[in-house]
Structure formats: C-alpha cells, structure tokens
Design a protein around this motif. Structure first.
Motif, PDB file in Angstrom:
ATOM      1  N   GLU A  34       0.812  -1.216   0.000  1.00 35.75           N
ATOM      2  CA  GLU A  34       0.000   0.000   0.000  1.00 35.75           C
ATOM      3  C   GLU A  34       0.845   1.264   0.000  1.00 35.75           C
ATOM      4  OE1 GLU A  34      -2.793  -0.152   3.183  1.00 35.75           O
ATOM      5  OE2 GLU A  34      -3.976  -1.709   2.229  1.00 35.75           O
TER       6      GLU A  34
ATOM      7  N   SER B 273     -10.497  -4.262 -10.370  1.00 34.11           N
ATOM      8  CA  SER B 273     -11.333  -3.754  -9.274  1.00 34.11           C
ATOM      9  C   SER B 273     -10.528  -2.998  -8.225  1.00 34.11           C
ATOM     10  CB  SER B 273     -12.101  -4.900  -8.624  1.00 34.11           C
ATOM     11  OG  SER B 273     -11.193  -5.848  -8.112  1.00 34.11           O
ATOM     12  N   ASP B 274      -9.241  -3.257  -8.128  1.00 34.41           N
ATOM     13  CA  ASP B 274      -8.394  -2.551  -7.167  1.00 34.41           C
ATOM     14  C   ASP B 274      -7.581  -1.509  -7.932  1.00 34.41           C
ATOM     15  OD1 ASP B 274      -6.618  -1.629  -5.273  1.00 34.41           O
ATOM     16  OD2 ASP B 274      -6.115  -3.616  -4.501  1.00 34.41           O
ATOM     17  N   TYR B 275      -8.036  -0.276  -7.864  1.00 38.37           N
ATOM     18  CA  TYR B 275      -7.415   0.784  -8.652  1.00 38.37           C
ATOM     19  C   TYR B 275      -5.957   1.040  -8.278  1.00 38.37           C
ATOM     20  CZ  TYR B 275     -12.072   1.887 -10.462  1.00 38.37           C
ATOM     21  OH  TYR B 275     -13.293   1.844 -11.074  1.00 38.37           O
ATOM     22  N   ARG B 276      -5.493   0.522  -7.146  1.00 38.67           N
ATOM     23  CA  ARG B 276      -4.069   0.642  -6.809  1.00 38.67           C
ATOM     24  C   ARG B 276      -3.216  -0.154  -7.782  1.00 38.67           C
ATOM     25  NH1 ARG B 276      -4.460  -1.497  -0.824  1.00 38.67           N
ATOM     26  NH2 ARG B 276      -5.803  -2.886  -2.006  1.00 38.67           N
ATOM     27  N   ASN B 277      -3.819  -1.155  -8.437  1.00 30.74           N
ATOM     28  CA  ASN B 277      -3.084  -2.006  -9.375  1.00 30.74           C
ATOM     29  C   ASN B 277      -3.246  -1.581 -10.828  1.00 30.74           C
ATOM     30  OD1 ASN B 277      -2.309  -3.609  -7.182  1.00 30.74           O
ATOM     31  ND2 ASN B 277      -4.151  -4.860  -7.379  1.00 30.74           N
TER      32      ASN B 277
ATOM     33  N   GLN C 179      -9.711   1.441   3.335  1.00 29.86           N
ATOM     34  CA  GLN C 179     -10.646   0.561   2.643  1.00 29.86           C
ATOM     35  C   GLN C 179     -11.904   1.318   2.236  1.00 29.86           C
ATOM     36  OE1 GLN C 179      -9.474  -2.409   1.739  1.00 29.86           O
ATOM     37  NE2 GLN C 179     -11.285  -2.446   0.455  1.00 29.86           N
TER      38      GLN C 179
ATOM     39  N   LEU D 290     -11.077   3.449  -0.819  1.00 29.57           N
ATOM     40  CA  LEU D 290     -11.022   2.631  -2.042  1.00 29.57           C
ATOM     41  C   LEU D 290     -12.423   2.246  -2.501  1.00 29.57           C
ATOM     42  CD1 LEU D 290      -7.963   0.333  -1.267  1.00 29.57           C
ATOM     43  CD2 LEU D 290      -8.111   2.120  -3.026  1.00 29.57           C
ATOM     44  N   SER D 291     -13.297   1.900  -1.582  1.00 29.01           N
ATOM     45  CA  SER D 291     -14.681   1.553  -1.929  1.00 29.01           C
ATOM     46  C   SER D 291     -15.404   2.749  -2.539  1.00 29.01           C
ATOM     47  CB  SER D 291     -15.445   1.077  -0.702  1.00 29.01           C
ATOM     48  OG  SER D 291     -14.909  -0.124  -0.221  1.00 29.01           O
TER      49      SER D 291
ATOM     50  N   ASN E 250     -14.317   3.290  -6.125  1.00 26.68           N
ATOM     51  CA  ASN E 250     -14.935   2.342  -7.057  1.00 26.68           C
ATOM     52  C   ASN E 250     -16.353   2.758  -7.431  1.00 26.68           C
ATOM     53  OD1 ASN E 250     -12.833   0.592  -7.541  1.00 26.68           O
ATOM     54  ND2 ASN E 250     -13.339  -0.745  -5.853  1.00 26.68           N
TER      55      ASN E 250
END
Length: 173
Positions: free
Chosen positions: A3, A25-29, A130, A133-134, A137
């Motif tokens: 992170e 789905s995980d915008y960090r990736n 968390q 991040l939600s 999305n």
C-alpha cells in the motif's frame, strides 16, 4: 501490492487490453502512465473504446466483442476526423490511463499514483483506507486520455502478435 509503494510512471506505450483496465477492481493495481490499446471505437453520448474478442484465445478465456467499453477523454469529433477514425472502426489508441469521476465528469482526473498518495495521507488507518477505495470504485472509472488514434486493419492478427510478444517478454511458456 504494498500500500505504501508509489508506482513509477510508465514512459512508453505499454500494450494493454480494454479488459485489463475495465475489469481491474483494485485501482491501486491499475496501470500508471502511457499505454497503447486496440479496440473498436463507439461514438454515442461519449467516445468509448470497446473490447475486441481475441480469437486465438479459447472461447472461455475471451469475452465477446463489445462486451466491455472504456471511456475516452480528449478525443473530439474534430480530432477523430483529423486522425481518420470513426464510429465502428477498429483502431489503436495511444494515451494515458486515468480515472474519471463519472458523477462529476468535469472534475480533475486521478491516476494510480494519486490514489497511493491519497491512501498514504490517511496514515495506517486500514478502515479509512478501505472505505476510500470503496468510495473510489463507486465514483471513478478507468479511462484513456487519448493523445493519438489510428485506424487499423487485421485487428485479430495485431492482437495475437502483441499478446505473443508480451508472453515472450514475461517469460511465460
């Protein structure tokens, strides 16, 4: 992915598929930087790039053509006409991966690096991270800030060759 790891900007046009951006789905990736992406141009209310079925993949590993689409920013009717691309044509786009706020389209775009910086500002509060991040999305979707568009032929062949090259570069058998 760590992170606290801030990704480095990709300064070359990395070959990506529409599916790789839309389904992440995980915008960090999400890819951070320049990309080159092949698809079918759709013009309705907005410019979008639809996925193209990769025919050399088994059917259960490939989505039907047009099943997913990616919002295109920076592509106008004038720019599309100038670069000779039109609704329904297959093209290759070069630009930058961004996240667009779909609830407030005129707000500034966000990048993967920006997400990492926002999360870092929340400290070690995992619940707040968390929740952030939600929320992202729900409000943001991947998009391409288009710099260049080019109509292409032999889409199947081009995609097949690009995927073979990626497999060789990544050392896959």
């Amino acid at each position: 992915m760590n992170e606290d790891h801030i990704p480095e900007y990709c300064h070359y046009f990395k070959t990506l598929l529409v599916e790789e951006l839309v389904l992440e789905s995980d915008y960090r990736n999400l890819h951070y930087g320049q990309c080159s992406i092949v698809g079918r141009l759709r013009v309705a209310e907005h410019f979008r790039l639809e996925n193209v079925r990769v025919r050399n993949l088994p059917e259960d590993c490939s989505l039907p053509e047009g099943a997913l689409s990616l919002l295109l920013l920076g592509l106008t009717y004038d720019k599309a006409t100038e670069q000779r691309v039109s609704n329904g044509c297959y093209c290759i786009l070069r630009g930058e991966v961004v996240l667009c706020n779909v609830l407030r389209p005129n707000s500034p775009t966000l990048t993967t690096r920006g997400i990492h910086e926002q999360l870092a500002s929340l400290g070690h509060d995992s619940l707040a991270r968390q929740r952030h991040l939600s929320d992202l999305n729900l409000t943001h979707k991947p998009a391409i800030d288009v710099w260049f568009a080019q109509k292409i032929d032999s889409t199947d062949e081009l995609l097949s060759h690009r995927l073979q090259i990626r497999r060789l570069i990544n050392g896959d058998k």
